[in-house]
Design an enzyme around this catalytic site. Structure first.
Site, PDB file in Angstrom:
ATOM      1  N   TRP B 325      14.296 -28.011   5.641  1.00  0.00           N
ATOM      2  CA  TRP B 325      14.228 -27.010   6.716  1.00  0.00           C
ATOM      3  C   TRP B 325      13.236 -27.455   7.791  1.00  0.00           C
ATOM      4  CZ3 TRP B 325      10.240 -24.149   8.812  1.00  0.00           C
ATOM      5  CH2 TRP B 325      10.610 -23.092   9.648  1.00  0.00           C
ATOM      6  N   HIS B 326      12.154 -28.100   7.338  1.00  0.00           N
ATOM      7  CA  HIS B 326      11.129 -28.491   8.304  1.00  0.00           C
ATOM      8  C   HIS B 326      11.566 -29.618   9.219  1.00  0.00           C
ATOM      9  CE1 HIS B 326       8.409 -26.019   5.910  1.00  0.00           C
ATOM     10  NE2 HIS B 326       7.640 -26.005   6.974  1.00  0.00           N
ATOM     11  N   GLY B 327      12.415 -30.496   8.749  1.00  0.00           N
ATOM     12  CA  GLY B 327      12.794 -31.577   9.644  1.00  0.00           C
ATOM     13  C   GLY B 327      13.834 -32.495   9.059  1.00  0.00           C
ATOM     14  N   PHE B 468      10.808 -27.473  14.530  1.00  0.00           N
ATOM     15  CA  PHE B 468      11.574 -27.076  13.354  1.00  0.00           C
ATOM     16  C   PHE B 468      12.541 -25.960  13.706  1.00  0.00           C
ATOM     17  CE2 PHE B 468       7.318 -28.256  11.382  1.00  0.00           C
ATOM     18  CZ  PHE B 468       7.628 -29.585  11.428  1.00  0.00           C
TER      19      PHE B 468
END
Lengths: 343, 468
Positions: B325-327, B468
């Site tokens: 999800w973050h990257g 993000f």
């Protein structure tokens, strides 16, 4: 009542900070670090001649003579003080902001603006260095120092991401606006012409760069033209003579790699600039775009306006001769120039 | 529009004036317009995406409410999830998928890959991970009949796009936000004071700490080979403080901004670096995301009432998904995995650890911080190779030929941050301020103001979580 009292207190704190900050060592340190040309303004205001340029002013390789192009010009006028605003990758828009800082009452008589034809093109205008220049220029704005500092911290300048600049550049290169038939009607189409084989071929890569740097048509809405217009108006207002020195480009290599369709664009663009400004009395336009042979260009793997010492001397001499129009009585040939026939 | 920008400094007061000047019944509509202006200011085209996501989730929500057929309801839910995750995948992960998976494994020809790269370049729409998660949360809640869907599509659009928390959270729940957004609210000095304090403190830690550290941290991470292990260690710690200041600062500004309009957003950070376990860390760091994953991923996977092996798998899945999800990079997967593994280790080996023993607690804190900070290296590194090189060099005492320069002013602000974080642990910042005398309160305001005006960083670093 409580709110008014607190807002007044808040305002008082702001005013106090605003008054003390420009006097602090922190502010001066910050300027040295962030926008050092600010200090150059104090030097420049006491000179008769100012030279503005990007990196073309400097020696870019290990030569025995590292003197700047502006120093060679200065050598022709030993009785006139000369200083330069020269920041790598800068352009007329940046120089305008610096020139604006010169007080109305100064010794300045003539401003010489070095003009890189490339700086009008999509690549330079959307260069990733543009953000740095815009950032430096915030502190050159004529506002209270604390406000400039705050605006800088708030990124209140054109600070597009590199990816956005790449997109803008790519968009321009895709536009079919060149005065030729397909595939030379856009930069990207032109670059696909496989004159020099595949992409691994260094000549193909260099040809590609030449097309990207020079294949465009300058018009009135070009942002650099708008900057140049602003410089012209400023010069008129301050009573300065203006010398627009269109710098030499590597025409020989452009011609051999890409052909005269490209060199014709370079010539047309430089002539367009000349014709736009040369009619004004306080302006001298020097179109030196085809002045130097390729030997004088120090970068061999990318089109630049970086010249060897001889190249810098030749350009300096042409500018110095043009300055005789306003400063002829102070002209003198330096020793190194007497061996050449610049005229 | 970003919070630490001039346009926002103009936009916010103008919005506030108009908001409170309008009769109550028009205020939510005004906030919707303001939110779309706020988001569209960044890039108008991407308003289409948020509007599309809004319409889909609104329709799905209505259908879920009307239908009792489980299969059809599941199908409707899958439309919402596919739409939101599809948008997320296309804009955030597709290039990564092509670069690191499809192209190297030969799923796509080199010609097609080259053609795509040359002709299709998209900028990641700011906040897409946040608003898609917020709307998915709504749809799942409606599916589970925890909330009734919003009947008015424009009111629902405001929930999705509410500007104070649109681009980087806190990720809110419909139930929590709905009542506040549409309830009559009068201007109070308390809201102004509390909101203003949070904004000021948020700007201070973002602009004076995060932005001042960022440049030095970037230099080291972009040239690991040139620095010795001591510098790498310092940089690791500083990056941990940078990302905390950056995101915590952003969250404070978001919460403070909402508070000016009378809306209380959820707390997103609570002194995470005082945590004594990874489990505790995740109850203090990015709380709105960790609770989202708990409610909408971990629990549907079976939660903790499953077999040990399954539970372990569930924990790891949640952390890996959180990483992704973050990257779009394997470094984020590694970051999630490190946290997941540490969480699992703690879960099965720390059961009998006494929590009232100070020496044990020091050990627990050191363990937690070691995991968290080493994981940050993976989070920040440009590639997996860089991350491994960084960690190996830091541990092995590698040498380097460059000295790192960390701005002294930033380091002194960092000291203040650490102290204030310890002081404010488990405490509401407002109540702390309210306990102080007038002189202390206004000295603190003046100090933060002076720091922001005179010493804020000037390197252009957008909020880290915007990507993000």
């Amino acid at each position: 009542m409580g709110i008014i009292y607190r807002i007044s207190l808040f305002t008082l704190i702001l005013i106090t900070i605003g008054a003390l900050y420009p006097k602090s060592a922190a502010y001066k340190d910050f300027l040295w670090f962030e926008s050092d040309q600010f200090f150059q303004v104090d030097k420049v205001r006491n000179c008769e001649l100012i030279y503005t340029s990007a990196s073309s002013n400097f020696s870019q390789n290990k030569e025995s003579d590292q003197r700047k192009l502006s120093q060679f010009i200065d050598a022709f006028y030993p009785d006139l003080a000369m200083e330069a605003f020269n920041t790598p990758a800068s352009h007329l828009g940046y120089h305008y902001k610096l020139l604006r800082l010169i007080p109305e009452k100064s010794k300045v008589q003539t401003v010489i603006c070095a003009i890189n034809i490339r700086s009008f093109g999509a690549d330079w205008r959307n260069s990733e260095l543009e953000t740095t220049l815009n950032k430096q220029a915030v502190m050159y704005s004529q506002r209270p120092a604390i406000l400039n500092k705050l605006l800088l911290s708030l990124n209140a300048y054109d600070n597009k991401e590199i990816s956005e600049r790449v997109l803008d550049r790519t968009r321009e290169w895709n536009e079919e606006r060149l005065p030729y038939k397909n595939p030379q009607n856009s930069v990207n189409n032109w670059c696909r012409v496989e004159k020099w084989g595949d992409w691994q071929n260094p000549k193909r890569q260099l040809a590609d760069q030449f097309i990207k740097q020079y294949a465009f048509v300058i018009d009135e809405i070009n942002p650099r033209i708008q900057d140049l217009d602003a410089v012209v108006i400023l010069a008129k207002k301050r009573g300065w003579n203006l010398v627009l020195s269109i710098l030499p480009e590597n025409i020989e290599i452009a011609d051999s790699l890409v052909g005269n369709d490209l060199t014709n664009l370079i010539f047309a663009n430089s002539e367009w600039i000349k014709s736009r400004y040369s009619s004004q009395t306080h302006i001298t336009v020097l179109n030196n775009v085809n002045l130097l042979s390729s030997d004088h260009f120090t970068d061999k793997d990318f089109p630049t306006e970086h010249y060897d010492v001889e190249g810098r001397k030749i350009i300096a001499a042409y500018i110095a001769f043009a300055l005789r129009k306003n400063h002829g009585h102070l002209f003198s040939n330096p020793a190194w120039a007497s061996n050449h026939n610049f005229q | 529009m970003i919070f630490n920008s001039l346009p926002f400094f103009i936009f916010l007061p103008v919005c506030l004036l108009i908001f409170y000047a309008l009769p109550h019944r028009f205020r939510w509509a005004f906030m919707l317009v303001a939110s779309y202006i706020f988001y569209g200011y960044w890039k108008v085209e991407y308003l289409i995406l948020i509007a599309f996501s809004t319409v889909v989730d609104y329709l799905v929500g209505q259908y879920l409410y009307m239908s009792d057929n489980r299969k059809k309801r599941l199908f409707a839910l899958s439309i919402s999830l596919t739409t939101n995750l599809g948008l997320l995948f296309f804009f955030k992960y597709f290039n990564w998928f092509l670069d690191d998976i499809a192209s190297p494994l030969g799923f796509i020809s080199q010609e097609a890959y080259g053609y795509w790269n040359q002709n299709f370049q998209f900028l990641l729409p700011v906040g897409i991970s946040f608003y898609t998660f917020q709307t998915m949360g709504y749809t799942i809640d409606v599916f589970q009949k925890k909330v009734e869907p919003e009947k008015n599509i424009f009111k629902f659009a405001l929930f999705v796009s509410y500007f104070p928390q649109l681009v980087a959270g806190p990720i809110e729940r419909f139930k929590h936000l709905k009542t506040q957004l549409f309830t009559k609210h009068s201007f109070t000095y308390e809201d102004l004071q509390h909101g203003g304090r949070l904004i000021l403190y948020g700007l201070f830690i973002k602009m004076c700490i995060a932005d001042n550290i960022a440049n030095s941290v970037d230099l080291v991470f972009n040239d690991i080979a040139s620095y010795n292990s001591a510098v790498l260690l310092q940089t690791t710690i500083l990056f941990g403080l940078q990302i905390f200041s950056d995101f915590h600062g952003y969250s404070l500004i978001a919460i403070g901004t909402a508070r000016l309009f009378g809306v209380h957003l959820m707390t997103n950070f609570n002194s995470p670096y005082t945590s004594l376990s990874i489990r505790e860390f995740w109850s203090r760091w990015h709380i709105s995301l960790s609770t989202w994953f708990r409610d909408y991923l971990f629990k549907p996977l079976g939660g903790s009432r499953v077999h040990q092996l399954r539970l372990t798998a569930n924990i790891l899945i949640v952390f890996i998904v959180s990483g992704i999800w973050h990257g779009a990079n394997f470094t984020f997967v590694a970051w999630g995995l490190i946290h997941g593994l540490a969480y699992v280790i703690e879960k099965y080996t720390w059961k009998r650890l006494k929590t009232n023993n100070q020496i044990i607690n020091i050990f627990r804190w050191l363990w937690t911080m070691s995991i968290v900070f080493v994981a940050w290296i993976f989070f920040r590194a440009n590639s997996m190779d860089d991350a491994i090189h960084f960690v190996a060099k830091m541990i092995s005492g590698g040498t380097g030929n460059l000295e790192a320069s960390f701005p002294p002013i930033a380091l002194s602000f960092v000291g203040l941050l650490i102290i204030s974080d310890i002081v404010l642990k488990d405490q509401d910042i407002q109540s702390w301020f309210n306990k102080q005398s007038f002189i202390i309160r206004w000295s603190a305001y003046s100090f933060m103001l002076l720091a922001i005006l005179g010493f804020a960083g000037t390197v252009n670093h957008p909020f880290i979580y915007f990507q993000f």
